[in-house]
Motif scaffolding. Structure first.
Motif, PDB file in Angstrom:
ATOM      1  N   UNK A   1     -39.564  15.922 -50.007  1.00  0.00           N
ATOM      2  CA  UNK A   1     -38.260  15.268 -49.509  1.00  0.00           C
ATOM      3  C   UNK A   1     -37.385  16.099 -48.682  1.00  0.00           C
ATOM      4  N   UNK A   2     -37.548  17.370 -48.781  1.00  0.00           N
ATOM      5  CA  UNK A   2     -36.845  18.217 -47.834  1.00  0.00           C
ATOM      6  C   UNK A   2     -37.337  18.298 -46.515  1.00  0.00           C
ATOM      7  N   UNK A   3     -38.563  17.775 -46.228  1.00  0.00           N
ATOM      8  CA  UNK A   3     -38.942  17.532 -44.852  1.00  0.00           C
ATOM      9  C   UNK A   3     -38.795  16.161 -44.422  1.00  0.00           C
ATOM     10  N   UNK A   4     -39.022  15.134 -45.169  1.00  0.00           N
ATOM     11  CA  UNK A   4     -38.812  13.765 -44.948  1.00  0.00           C
ATOM     12  C   UNK A   4     -37.615  13.454 -44.599  1.00  0.00           C
ATOM     13  N   UNK A   5     -36.639  13.630 -45.365  1.00  0.00           N
ATOM     14  CA  UNK A   5     -35.134  13.287 -45.148  1.00  0.00           C
ATOM     15  C   UNK A   5     -34.623  13.472 -43.566  1.00  0.00           C
TER      16      UNK A   5
END
Length: 142
Positions: A128-132
């Motif tokens: 999620x740190x990269x997806x968001x």
């Protein structure tokens, strides 16, 4: 994910893989995950996979030779849609996903060191740190 096979190799693989799924369902795939993953695949995940109809997957495999030489690798340079591949290092040892991303206009990759397919999927805090930010970057502004 790998570069295209010859038509003969594809037919041979399809026959073997479809027969395997029809005979064993998801069990052989789950066994491969168990040997590939550094952390055990949670039982709840195995049960969700088993609940998926393996016959539909086998039917999809059966359809590949009928695509008459069409290969997804051929269209990669034409795709404008942003795509973020989340990949475990252990599921892509040959770096084929990096090759795919390199062929795309808007492809990116998050490669999780020391992870296989399932554990990469389950690493939501890291992913999620990269997806968001990826989604924020590629979401049209109103």
């Amino acid at each position: 994910v790998a570069p295209p096979d010859t038509p003969e190799e594809l037919v041979a693989w399809c026959e073997t893989a479809a027969a395997e799924f029809r005979e064993l369902g998801w069990e052989k795939l789950l066994e491969r995950y168990d040997t590939q993953e550094p952390d055990p695949v949670p039982e709840w995940m195995k049960e969700r996979i088993r609940a998926t109809d393996a016959e539909q997957f086998a039917d999809m495999i059966d359809s590949y030779p009928a695509w008459n030489g069409w290969d997804e690798w051929d269209v990669l340079p034409m795709l404008d849609t942003p795509v973020l591949f989340v990949t475990g290092e252990l599921e892509d040892k040959d770096g084929h996903v990096s090759e795919i991303v390199g062929r795309m206009r808007a492809g990116e990759q998050l490669r999780l060191s020391g992870q296989g397919h399932i554990n990469a999927f389950l690493a939501s805090d890291t992913v999620l740190q990269r997806v968001e930010p990826f989604l924020a970057q590629h979401t049209p502004q109103r």
